[in-house]
Design an enzyme around this catalytic site. Structure first.
Site, mmCIF file in Angstrom:
data_model
loop_
_atom_site.group_PDB
_atom_site.id
_atom_site.type_symbol
_atom_site.label_atom_id
_atom_site.label_comp_id
_atom_site.label_asym_id
_atom_site.label_seq_id
_atom_site.Cartn_x
_atom_site.Cartn_y
_atom_site.Cartn_z
ATOM 1 N N LYS A 150 -54.226 35.171 40.661
ATOM 2 C CA LYS A 150 -53.004 34.376 40.842
ATOM 3 C C LYS A 150 -52.845 33.405 39.674
ATOM 4 O O LYS A 150 -53.794 33.205 38.894
ATOM 5 C CB LYS A 150 -53.074 33.621 42.169
ATOM 6 C CG LYS A 150 -54.219 32.622 42.254
ATOM 7 C CD LYS A 150 -54.347 32.056 43.660
ATOM 8 C CE LYS A 150 -55.521 31.102 43.754
ATOM 9 N NZ LYS A 150 -55.770 30.677 45.144
ATOM 10 N N TYR B 62 -52.178 5.141 22.284
ATOM 11 C CA TYR B 62 -51.206 4.452 23.143
ATOM 12 C C TYR B 62 -51.927 3.506 24.100
ATOM 13 O O TYR B 62 -52.914 3.880 24.727
ATOM 14 C CB TYR B 62 -50.399 5.457 23.962
ATOM 15 C CG TYR B 62 -49.389 6.228 23.145
ATOM 16 C CD1 TYR B 62 -48.304 5.583 22.571
ATOM 17 C CD2 TYR B 62 -49.532 7.591 22.967
ATOM 18 C CE1 TYR B 62 -47.370 6.295 21.826
ATOM 19 C CE2 TYR B 62 -48.600 8.316 22.226
ATOM 20 C CZ TYR B 62 -47.524 7.656 21.661
ATOM 21 O OH TYR B 62 -46.606 8.371 20.934
HETATM 22 C C1 PLP Z 1 -57.154 31.115 45.343
HETATM 23 C C2 PLP Z 1 -57.663 31.842 46.526
HETATM 24 C C3 PLP Z 1 -58.920 32.467 46.489
HETATM 25 C C4 PLP Z 1 -59.860 32.331 45.315
HETATM 26 O O1 PLP Z 1 -60.415 31.048 45.323
HETATM 27 P P1 PLP Z 1 -61.571 30.628 44.276
HETATM 28 O O2 PLP Z 1 -62.027 29.322 44.773
HETATM 29 O O3 PLP Z 1 -60.908 30.548 42.943
HETATM 30 O O4 PLP Z 1 -62.584 31.687 44.341
HETATM 31 C C5 PLP Z 1 -59.306 33.201 47.587
HETATM 32 N N1 PLP Z 1 -58.507 33.306 48.674
HETATM 33 C C6 PLP Z 1 -57.304 32.721 48.753
HETATM 34 C C7 PLP Z 1 -56.478 32.856 49.982
HETATM 35 C C8 PLP Z 1 -56.849 31.950 47.690
HETATM 36 O O5 PLP Z 1 -55.653 31.366 47.768
#
Ligand code: PLP
Length: 357
Positions: free
Chosen positions: A35, A253
């Site tokens: 994702k 800054y």
């Molecule tokens: C993002 C996500 C994962 C993976 O999580 P990590 O901590 O990056 O391993 C697994 N399951 C779901 C539903 C997620 O949204």
């Protein structure tokens, strides 16, 4: 000459990390979670490194379609399911596996005209209170799904809130066991932390994300240091300016760093518009010419300052690693009060990407 900042993607690290996941979870399928554009690495660029996974898990239809058009014929799981009834046509057309977490989705599946029965990941809310059915709803919902002609295989899915900390998974696991006691279905529960640290959660498939990219689910590099995982992204730039400070001089800054000595500092072509965290305080680690040193003051949009006291040989053009294979992104994130997840996925579009086989 382009501005010297660039992100280097280490493809061999991605392949290595998947093979380590498979060793940690040998008897189960692996959904490679890609994702957020593969956690900022670029789905198009890197998906082939995960071809040895049984499937890809993501959120956006666009990313799912990209994988199909690139030639991936295996499984694709939509972690948040679908967003409106019409989406089922895309799911059917591209043969996607979908999470189901709400009653309206079940009604939509019942009413849809589909060519293939759907594989459904039925989401249970076991305590995180994000998506999913309440424990007492799971059995009746599962029974309903069993009777729908549009539904094929059903897997129980849930997500842990504490797999990466001392609280662990037992409390949620107890809820999952109780809710699925009379359900004959496989389970898919484990994120990265549970994949590494709670093998009793592995079920029929695991869903690791962050460890595939070589960062720690707990935010602490030391927690994953012994698994052989490798950073998949290095953010590198160069020193483009040098200043010599006197006692009392200030930097950047707001002048948030005050020098209390004569001090050489370097200006690096990297700022928050490149994805470097603006909240990183003085003292955030950085590697200059191979030497670990620290940032000074508040990063600007396009530049940040680093202490050259420990690296007198540094000059204009000296290589800087903001994070990567020498400096874990977790160390930078910890100093800045965030996680490697946020830094990697926030890599800015303006940063040129170089692929290293
Ligand atoms: C993002 C996500 C994962 C993976 O999580 P990590 O901590 O990056 O391993 C697994 N399951 C779901 C539903 C997620 O949204």
């Amino acid at each position: 000459m382009p501005r010297p900042i660039r992100a280097i993607l280490h493809l061999s690290a991605l392949r290595n990390n998947l093979s380590i996941v498979k060793k940690q979870a040998p008897d189960t399928h692996v959904w490679a979670v890609v994702k957020a554009n593969a956690y900022g690495h670029g789905l198009q660029r890197i998906w082939q490194c995960f071809e040895a996974a049984e499937g890809f898990a993501l959120l956006d239809f666009n990313e799912a379609i990209l994988l199909r058009e690139a030639g991936w014929q295996g499984k694709i799981l939509l972690l948040e399911g679908f967003f409106q009834p019409d989406d089922l046509q895309q799911i059917d057309r591209y043969r996607l596996t979908t999470a189901v977490h709400s009653h309206w989705q079940i009604k939509a599946i019942e009413e849809a005209t589909l060519r293939h029965p759907l594989t459904v990941y039925l989401k249970l809310n076991s305590g995180m209170n994000r998506l999913g059915f309440a424990p007492e709803e799971l059995l009746p919902v599962w029974q309903t799904l069993q009777e729908l002609p549009n539904v094929g295989n059903v897997v129980i899915m849930s997500h842990f809130a504490h797999a990466d900390d001392v609280e662990g998974v037992e409390q949620q696991l107890a809820v999952i066991r109780q809710a699925s006691k009379h359900i004959d279905a496989g389970q898919c529960l484990a994120n990265s932390a549970a994949t590494l640290w709670h093998p009793q959660t592995h079920g029929v498939a695991v869903r690791p994300g962050i460890i595939l990219y070589g960062a720690s689910p707990s935010g602490k590099w030391c927690d994953i240091a012994n698994y052989g995982l490798k950073a998949a992204m290095s953010l590198r730039s160069e020193i483009i300016g040098i200043q010599t400070l006197s006692v009392g001089d200030r930097v950047g800054y707001g002048g948030r760093y005050h020098s209390d000595k004569t001090q050489r500092i370097g200006i690096v072509a990297c700022g928050y518009a490149d994805g470097y965290p603006r909240h990183a305080p003085t003292g955030t680690p950085v590697i200059v010419g191979g030497v670990r040193t620290q940032t000074l003051g508040t990063p600007s949009m396009d530049m940040l300052a680093v202490d050259l006291s420990a690296c007198p040989q540094a000059e204009i053009g000296t290589d800087v690693e903001l994070w990567g294979q020498v400096l874990p992104v977790d160390d930078v994130a910890l100093a800045a009060g965030t996680l490697g997840y946020e830094l990697l996925s926030a890599l800015a579009a303006r940063v040129p990407v170089i692929i290293e086989k």
